[in-house]
Design a protein around this motif. Sequence first.
Motif, PDB file in Angstrom:
ATOM      1  N   ARG A 157       0.831  -1.209   0.000  1.00 30.60           N
ATOM      2  CA  ARG A 157       0.000   0.000   0.000  1.00 30.60           C
ATOM      3  C   ARG A 157       0.867   1.261   0.000  1.00 30.60           C
ATOM      4  N   TYR A 158       1.959   1.231   0.736  1.00 30.82           N
ATOM      5  CA  TYR A 158       2.795   2.431   0.903  1.00 30.82           C
ATOM      6  C   TYR A 158       4.121   2.278   0.178  1.00 30.82           C
ATOM      7  N   SER A 159       4.066   1.812  -1.055  1.00 31.45           N
ATOM      8  CA  SER A 159       5.298   1.634  -1.815  1.00 31.45           C
ATOM      9  C   SER A 159       5.665   2.921  -2.552  1.00 31.45           C
ATOM     10  N   GLU A 160       6.936   3.019  -2.914  1.00 31.04           N
ATOM     11  CA  GLU A 160       7.406   4.171  -3.688  1.00 31.04           C
ATOM     12  C   GLU A 160       6.778   4.197  -5.077  1.00 31.04           C
ATOM     13  N   ALA A 161       6.220   3.074  -5.522  1.00 32.24           N
ATOM     14  CA  ALA A 161       5.535   3.005  -6.818  1.00 32.24           C
ATOM     15  C   ALA A 161       4.044   3.299  -6.690  1.00 32.24           C
ATOM     16  N   GLY A 162       3.600   3.640  -5.472  1.00 35.09           N
ATOM     17  CA  GLY A 162       2.183   3.899  -5.243  1.00 35.09           C
ATOM     18  C   GLY A 162       1.492   2.719  -4.582  1.00 35.09           C
ATOM     19  N   ASP A 163       0.185   2.814  -4.474  1.00 37.66           N
ATOM     20  CA  ASP A 163      -0.610   1.762  -3.835  1.00 37.66           C
ATOM     21  C   ASP A 163      -0.788   0.600  -4.802  1.00 37.66           C
ATOM     22  N   LEU A 164      -0.142  -0.525  -4.495  1.00 30.01           N
ATOM     23  CA  LEU A 164      -0.201  -1.699  -5.368  1.00 30.01           C
ATOM     24  C   LEU A 164      -1.203  -2.733  -4.885  1.00 30.01           C
ATOM     25  N   THR A 165      -1.884  -2.457  -3.785  1.00 26.97           N
ATOM     26  CA  THR A 165      -2.839  -3.439  -3.259  1.00 26.97           C
ATOM     27  C   THR A 165      -4.014  -3.659  -4.199  1.00 26.97           C
ATOM     28  N   GLN A 166      -4.275  -2.697  -5.083  1.00 28.09           N
ATOM     29  CA  GLN A 166      -5.391  -2.832  -6.028  1.00 28.09           C
ATOM     30  C   GLN A 166      -5.201  -4.031  -6.966  1.00 28.09           C
ATOM     31  N   PHE A 167      -3.948  -4.475  -7.114  1.00 32.31           N
ATOM     32  CA  PHE A 167      -3.665  -5.579  -8.031  1.00 32.31           C
ATOM     33  C   PHE A 167      -3.664  -6.939  -7.337  1.00 32.31           C
ATOM     34  N   LEU A 168      -3.712  -6.938  -6.017  1.00 32.02           N
ATOM     35  CA  LEU A 168      -3.514  -8.170  -5.255  1.00 32.02           C
ATOM     36  C   LEU A 168      -4.842  -8.729  -4.770  1.00 32.02           C
ATOM     37  N   SER A 169      -5.024 -10.020  -4.986  1.00 35.65           N
ATOM     38  CA  SER A 169      -6.272 -10.677  -4.593  1.00 35.65           C
ATOM     39  C   SER A 169      -6.246 -11.203  -3.172  1.00 35.65           C
ATOM     40  N   GLY A 170      -5.047 -11.369  -2.594  1.00 36.85           N
ATOM     41  CA  GLY A 170      -4.981 -11.873  -1.233  1.00 36.85           C
ATOM     42  C   GLY A 170      -3.552 -12.078  -0.770  1.00 36.85           C
ATOM     43  N   TYR A 171      -3.423 -12.423   0.507  1.00 38.58           N
ATOM     44  CA  TYR A 171      -2.128 -12.525   1.170  1.00 38.58           C
ATOM     45  C   TYR A 171      -2.121 -13.746   2.077  1.00 38.58           C
ATOM     46  N   PHE A 172      -0.956 -14.409   2.163  1.00 33.56           N
ATOM     47  CA  PHE A 172      -0.790 -15.544   3.053  1.00 33.56           C
ATOM     48  C   PHE A 172       0.492 -15.367   3.863  1.00 33.56           C
ATOM     49  N   ASP A 173       0.420 -15.723   5.147  1.00 30.87           N
ATOM     50  CA  ASP A 173       1.597 -15.681   6.002  1.00 30.87           C
ATOM     51  C   ASP A 173       1.762 -17.014   6.710  1.00 30.87           C
ATOM     52  N   THR A 174       2.562 -17.063   7.763  1.00 29.76           N
ATOM     53  CA  THR A 174       2.846 -18.337   8.420  1.00 29.76           C
ATOM     54  C   THR A 174       1.650 -18.893   9.179  1.00 29.76           C
ATOM     55  N   GLN A 175       0.558 -18.145   9.242  1.00 31.26           N
ATOM     56  CA  GLN A 175      -0.653 -18.715   9.839  1.00 31.26           C
ATOM     57  C   GLN A 175      -1.147 -19.909   9.019  1.00 31.26           C
TER      58      GLN A 175
END
Length: 247
Positions: A157-175
């Motif tokens: 969301r806070y990247s130097e290239a702008g908000d890229l979360t609009q392109f992402l469908s989801g996220y996975f972590d160690t959960q």
Amino acid sequence: MRNSTSPAVKVILLDIEGTTTPVDYVFGVLFPYAKERAGEFLQRQGQEESVQADLKLLRQEYETERAVGLAEKLPAWEGDAPAAVVPYIHYLIEIDRKSTGLKSFQGKLWNQGYQDGTLRSQVFPDVKPAFERWTAAGKQLYIFSSGSVQAQQLLFRYSEAGDLTQFLSGYFDTQIGMKREPESYRKIAAEIGVSPAEILFVSDVVPELEAARSAGMHGLFSLRPGNYTSDSEGFPVVRSFNEIQEI
């Protein structure tokens, strides 16, 4: 070299460190930020329920290490004050432990830095154009990182290239599981609702690619400036997302 994702590939699953983001941003910016501000953050917000949940996980991890005879390697954790965990947090950061409690805590801490503008995440220049190209081609993009889902969302969301979360469908972590275990990738495919054979995983860590391959996914080895190794151990290599083309 050009690598093609066939129409059978519906999902592109990406690692972060060394794949979308320079290793040095993680180790040279994010980790020092967390080490420097952990104590202050805990003094201010250590009694919050969500932070207490992280501290509980960290205490369980600490006591497990003590129980298996590693006490001499561990820093002291004295008292019940939230800030008493700081030496252990520093220890886990220094050894780059993929600790669920630590990663969750760091996400909360980094949130403050992103919100006040102290932090702006780095992504490689080819990342945003690739995200645009892949989503336009109908691919779904997901992230799988040892960093918490919150930390992942903040980074994009806070990247130097702008908000890229609009392109992402989801996220996975160690959960969902550790990144070197095939079962984690099977769970990810089931969560997304596709066959593992319809997922391309890109990472700079060969054991992660091997785990994904064991689960039935395709894999590409990310070779970026500053990465720890250039040995792909037989996996196809990409030096830029521009090398991953749709057919």
